[in-house]
Design a protein around this motif. Structure first.
Motif, PDB file in Angstrom:
ATOM      1  N   ILE A  51       0.837  -1.198   0.000  1.00  0.00           N
ATOM      2  CA  ILE A  51       0.000   0.000   0.000  1.00  0.00           C
ATOM      3  C   ILE A  51       0.873   1.250   0.000  1.00  0.00           C
ATOM      4  O   ILE A  51       0.620   2.210  -0.743  1.00  0.00           O
ATOM      5  CB  ILE A  51      -0.957  -0.013   1.202  1.00  0.00           C
ATOM      6  CG1 ILE A  51      -2.011  -1.114   1.033  1.00  0.00           C
ATOM      7  CG2 ILE A  51      -1.636   1.346   1.373  1.00  0.00           C
ATOM      8  CD1 ILE A  51      -2.910  -1.291   2.230  1.00  0.00           C
ATOM      9  N   ASP A  55       1.226   4.168  -2.983  1.00  0.00           N
ATOM     10  CA  ASP A  55       0.939   5.572  -2.693  1.00  0.00           C
ATOM     11  C   ASP A  55       2.168   6.469  -2.836  1.00  0.00           C
ATOM     12  O   ASP A  55       2.128   7.647  -2.487  1.00  0.00           O
ATOM     13  CB  ASP A  55       0.385   5.700  -1.264  1.00  0.00           C
ATOM     14  CG  ASP A  55      -1.095   5.407  -1.197  1.00  0.00           C
ATOM     15  OD1 ASP A  55      -1.725   5.309  -2.270  1.00  0.00           O
ATOM     16  OD2 ASP A  55      -1.637   5.285  -0.083  1.00  0.00           O
ATOM     17  N   CYS A  57       5.149   6.187  -1.283  1.00  0.00           N
ATOM     18  CA  CYS A  57       5.905   6.410  -0.051  1.00  0.00           C
ATOM     19  C   CYS A  57       7.328   5.876  -0.199  1.00  0.00           C
ATOM     20  O   CYS A  57       7.574   4.914  -0.917  1.00  0.00           O
ATOM     21  CB  CYS A  57       5.226   5.707   1.129  1.00  0.00           C
ATOM     22  SG  CYS A  57       3.544   6.242   1.450  1.00  0.00           S
ATOM     23  N   ARG A 122       6.668  11.493   1.226  1.00  0.00           N
ATOM     24  CA  ARG A 122       6.000  10.563   2.139  1.00  0.00           C
ATOM     25  C   ARG A 122       7.005   9.544   2.650  1.00  0.00           C
ATOM     26  O   ARG A 122       7.597   8.809   1.874  1.00  0.00           O
ATOM     27  CB  ARG A 122       4.853   9.849   1.419  1.00  0.00           C
ATOM     28  CG  ARG A 122       3.919  10.768   0.635  1.00  0.00           C
ATOM     29  CD  ARG A 122       2.900   9.980  -0.166  1.00  0.00           C
ATOM     30  NE  ARG A 122       2.104  10.833  -1.030  1.00  0.00           N
ATOM     31  CZ  ARG A 122       2.364  11.031  -2.329  1.00  0.00           C
ATOM     32  NH1 ARG A 122       3.396  10.410  -2.900  1.00  0.00           N
ATOM     33  NH2 ARG A 122       1.600  11.820  -3.052  1.00  0.00           N
ATOM     34  N   THR A 152       3.107   6.265   8.402  1.00  0.00           N
ATOM     35  CA  THR A 152       3.588   7.114   7.314  1.00  0.00           C
ATOM     36  C   THR A 152       3.416   8.572   7.692  1.00  0.00           C
ATOM     37  O   THR A 152       2.381   8.946   8.274  1.00  0.00           O
ATOM     38  CB  THR A 152       2.827   6.828   6.008  1.00  0.00           C
ATOM     39  OG1 THR A 152       3.103   5.488   5.583  1.00  0.00           O
ATOM     40  CG2 THR A 152       3.238   7.786   4.894  1.00  0.00           C
ATOM     41  N   GLU A 164      -3.880  14.817  -0.326  1.00  0.00           N
ATOM     42  CA  GLU A 164      -3.094  13.831   0.403  1.00  0.00           C
ATOM     43  C   GLU A 164      -3.930  13.121   1.467  1.00  0.00           C
ATOM     44  O   GLU A 164      -3.785  11.923   1.696  1.00  0.00           O
ATOM     45  CB  GLU A 164      -1.877  14.494   1.044  1.00  0.00           C
ATOM     46  CG  GLU A 164      -0.782  14.797   0.065  1.00  0.00           C
ATOM     47  CD  GLU A 164      -0.270  13.560  -0.651  1.00  0.00           C
ATOM     48  OE1 GLU A 164       0.101  12.585   0.034  1.00  0.00           O
ATOM     49  OE2 GLU A 164      -0.264  13.553  -1.895  1.00  0.00           O
ATOM     50  N   ARG A 167      -6.063  10.609  -0.328  1.00  0.00           N
ATOM     51  CA  ARG A 167      -5.247   9.445  -0.703  1.00  0.00           C
ATOM     52  C   ARG A 167      -5.073   8.515   0.495  1.00  0.00           C
ATOM     53  O   ARG A 167      -5.217   7.301   0.399  1.00  0.00           O
ATOM     54  CB  ARG A 167      -3.882   9.914  -1.211  1.00  0.00           C
ATOM     55  CG  ARG A 167      -2.931   8.782  -1.598  1.00  0.00           C
ATOM     56  CD  ARG A 167      -1.512   9.326  -1.790  1.00  0.00           C
ATOM     57  NE  ARG A 167      -1.437  10.235  -2.922  1.00  0.00           N
ATOM     58  CZ  ARG A 167      -1.046   9.893  -4.137  1.00  0.00           C
ATOM     59  NH1 ARG A 167      -0.682   8.638  -4.383  1.00  0.00           N
ATOM     60  NH2 ARG A 167      -0.999  10.778  -5.107  1.00  0.00           N
ATOM     61  N   ALA A 168      -4.755   9.099   1.640  1.00  0.00           N
ATOM     62  CA  ALA A 168      -4.545   8.299   2.845  1.00  0.00           C
ATOM     63  C   ALA A 168      -5.831   7.614   3.284  1.00  0.00           C
ATOM     64  O   ALA A 168      -5.820   6.440   3.691  1.00  0.00           O
ATOM     65  CB  ALA A 168      -4.011   9.184   3.967  1.00  0.00           C
ATOM     66  N   ARG A 170      -8.451   6.756   1.416  1.00  0.00           N
ATOM     67  CA  ARG A 170      -8.761   5.664   0.491  1.00  0.00           C
ATOM     68  C   ARG A 170      -7.935   4.422   0.824  1.00  0.00           C
ATOM     69  O   ARG A 170      -8.438   3.291   0.823  1.00  0.00           O
ATOM     70  CB  ARG A 170      -8.461   6.094  -0.953  1.00  0.00           C
ATOM     71  CG  ARG A 170      -9.463   7.059  -1.559  1.00  0.00           C
ATOM     72  CD  ARG A 170      -9.244   7.212  -3.055  1.00  0.00           C
ATOM     73  NE  ARG A 170     -10.021   8.321  -3.573  1.00  0.00           N
ATOM     74  CZ  ARG A 170      -9.557   9.552  -3.746  1.00  0.00           C
ATOM     75  NH1 ARG A 170      -8.287   9.825  -3.442  1.00  0.00           N
ATOM     76  NH2 ARG A 170     -10.326  10.504  -4.223  1.00  0.00           N
ATOM     77  N   SER A 171      -6.652   4.617   1.098  1.00  0.00           N
ATOM     78  CA  SER A 171      -5.787   3.483   1.388  1.00  0.00           C
ATOM     79  C   SER A 171      -6.173   2.806   2.697  1.00  0.00           C
ATOM     80  O   SER A 171      -6.129   1.576   2.803  1.00  0.00           O
ATOM     81  CB  SER A 171      -4.325   3.936   1.445  1.00  0.00           C
ATOM     82  OG  SER A 171      -3.889   4.331   0.154  1.00  0.00           O
ATOM     83  N   ARG A 285      -0.404   9.319   8.839  1.00  0.00           N
ATOM     84  CA  ARG A 285      -1.397   8.413   8.263  1.00  0.00           C
ATOM     85  C   ARG A 285      -1.086   6.974   8.635  1.00  0.00           C
ATOM     86  O   ARG A 285       0.055   6.521   8.579  1.00  0.00           O
ATOM     87  CB  ARG A 285      -1.496   8.556   6.750  1.00  0.00           C
ATOM     88  CG  ARG A 285      -0.184   8.493   5.993  1.00  0.00           C
ATOM     89  CD  ARG A 285      -0.379   8.382   4.495  1.00  0.00           C
ATOM     90  NE  ARG A 285      -0.661   7.013   4.089  1.00  0.00           N
ATOM     91  CZ  ARG A 285      -0.815   6.640   2.812  1.00  0.00           C
ATOM     92  NH1 ARG A 285      -0.752   7.523   1.854  1.00  0.00           N
ATOM     93  NH2 ARG A 285      -1.057   5.381   2.513  1.00  0.00           N
ATOM     94  N   THR A 287      -2.590   2.991   7.857  1.00  0.00           N
ATOM     95  CA  THR A 287      -3.483   2.235   6.976  1.00  0.00           C
ATOM     96  C   THR A 287      -3.803   0.863   7.572  1.00  0.00           C
ATOM     97  O   THR A 287      -4.933   0.593   7.953  1.00  0.00           O
ATOM     98  CB  THR A 287      -2.859   2.082   5.574  1.00  0.00           C
ATOM     99  OG1 THR A 287      -1.523   1.585   5.703  1.00  0.00           O
ATOM    100  CG2 THR A 287      -2.813   3.421   4.864  1.00  0.00           C
TER     101      THR A 287
END
Length: 419
Positions: A51, A55, A57, A122, A152, A164, A167-168, A170-171, A285, A287
């Motif tokens: 993941i 993204d 990272c 990231r 992260t 951003e 994005r975080a 969604r993940s 963030r 996940t």
């Protein structure tokens, strides 16, 4: 009481599954991961890395220790000293086990100068952190003194915050979907009038609005989720989007947090288009979450019978008798070569071996009798899908390999073609 509430406790399941153990010589709240538990953790770490990589990272590594002065600078010592382990004097320094990764990541960012065109940056690290939890609240994997967190930190411009955060979010939602863990709602955790929250009112209002925009971009209703705003639940350094589960009380299982406190404390900046130095914003963030709490939640959610990609034993291979030992070992070797986790069980009555495999919650059972060995097939029992029947050896290996790789269940087992 619903099915989730009635799920067995992960500590009870552990008696049959051998995920972790404890020992008084190690201490309370410091579980020892057994091979089965390590297999699960390895898969979760692989998911977290996948993941993070998707993204954009970058992986980093940082020490679990730092001088007390680092956490005084970050604000952690002033806010959480009672929850941190006491300093260890080494030479002239006071070293502290870290309660969070973010101060280290702030220093990694500060090690280089960054242009506005390079942002966002990231940094991802799955690493241990330490909390001086009181003995009375420690519980299995659910409440421990060392947590290993998929963490992260994003360093970005103010105009990048909403994208951003989306994005975080969604993940984080995708991770819970893959794991099969439910989310009841997303909470926008805001500040209240308390002086405990650092920063200017206008700064907070802008940050909270950015998180609203992020939640809107993700389209939470399409995930069956509501956004609920709650005052007073923010971190002291900024507002959050929290993935919440109702279990008699509300638990946070993943989070996206804005931080304008640490960038200021560490003088984190970027070179703007006009040549000026501007303060960067920081996003925390998570996940997948902490390995300990996630494994506990997975065991209880799936009642110990984990999806194939997570299961410590993905295939229990059982020859009916000694004449099938060679074929069984060949199958185990093929599964191992495919990156899978098989277990060979040749000893004892077949009935006893099957019962033991069921009790261990092995993902799939594969029995080889005389006819199966001659026909290069296996008798497969997959309790999760309800399948019970013959499958050719090569197709069996490929079905498990694909399920493991894609983190998906085997819906249609391929039966042998009629000769």
């Amino acid at each position: 009481m619903n099915q989730q509430d009635a799920a067995p406790d992960h500590r009870d399941l552990n008696r049959h599954l051998d995920i972790f153990t404890t020992d008084p010589e190690v201490g309370a709240g410091l579980p020892l991961w057994l091979p089965n538990g390590s297999a699960i953790r390895d898969e979760l770490e692989r998911l977290a890395r996948d993941i993070a990589q998707a993204d954009g990272c970058q992986g980093v590594h940082s020490p679990v220790l730092a001088k007390r002065s680092l956490f005084e600078r970050s604000g952690h010592w002033g806010k959480f000293a009672d929850d941190m382990f006491p300093p260890m004097r080494v030479g002239g320094d006071e070293l502290v086990l870290r309660p969070a990764n973010c101060p280290h990541h702030a220093l990694i960012y500060a090690a280089s100068r960054h242009s506005y065109r390079q942002l966002p940056i990231r940094y991802n690290e799955l690493a241990p952190m330490f909390r001086a939890e009181r003995t009375g609240v420690l519980s299995g994997l659910g409440r421990v003194r060392q947590i290993n967190l998929d963490d992260t930190h994003v360093f970005c411009r103010p105009d990048q915050v909403a994208a951003e955060a989306a994005r975080a979010l969604r993940s984080a939602l995708r991770a819970q979907e893959i794991l099969g863990l439910r989310v009841d709602y997303v909470r926008l955790s805001r500040r209240d009038a308390s002086p405990a929250f650092l920063g200017e009112t206008e700064q907070w209002q802008h940050a909270e609005q950015s998180l609203r925009e992020a939640a809107h971009a993700v389209d939470l209703p399409s995930h069956g989720l509501d956004l609920i705003e709650v005052e007073g639940e923010a971190a002291f350094y900024g507002p959050k989007l929290d993935l919440q589960v109702r279990n008699g009380h509300d638990d946070t299982i993943a989070t996206v947090q804005l931080d304008f406190n640490q960038p200021g404390r560490f003088d984190l900046t970027y070179d703007a288009a006009d040549g000026s130095r501007q303060p960067v914003l920081m996003i925390h963030r998570g996940t997948v979450g902490s390995m300990e709490r996630v494994v506990a939640a997975l065991l209880e959610r799936h009642q110990g019978r984990l999806p194939l990609w997570l299961a410590p034993v993905q295939a229990c291979v059982m020859p009916v008798g000694p004449a099938q030992d060679s074929a069984a070992r060949e199958l185990v070797d093929a599964l191992t070569a495919a990156g899978l986790r098989p277990r060979l069980e040749p000893e004892g009555s077949l009935g006893a071996r099957i019962r033991a495999s069921r009790q261990r919650r092995d993902s799939v059972m594969a029995v080889l009798g005389a006819t199966d060995a001659d026909r290069h097939q296996v008798q497969v029992t997959d309790i999760r899908s309800g399948f019970d029947g013959p499958v050719s050896r090569d197709r069996f290996v490929e079905a498990l390999r694909s399920s493991h790789r894609d983190r998906t269940p085997i819906v249609n087992w391929p039966r042998p073609q009629a000769s």
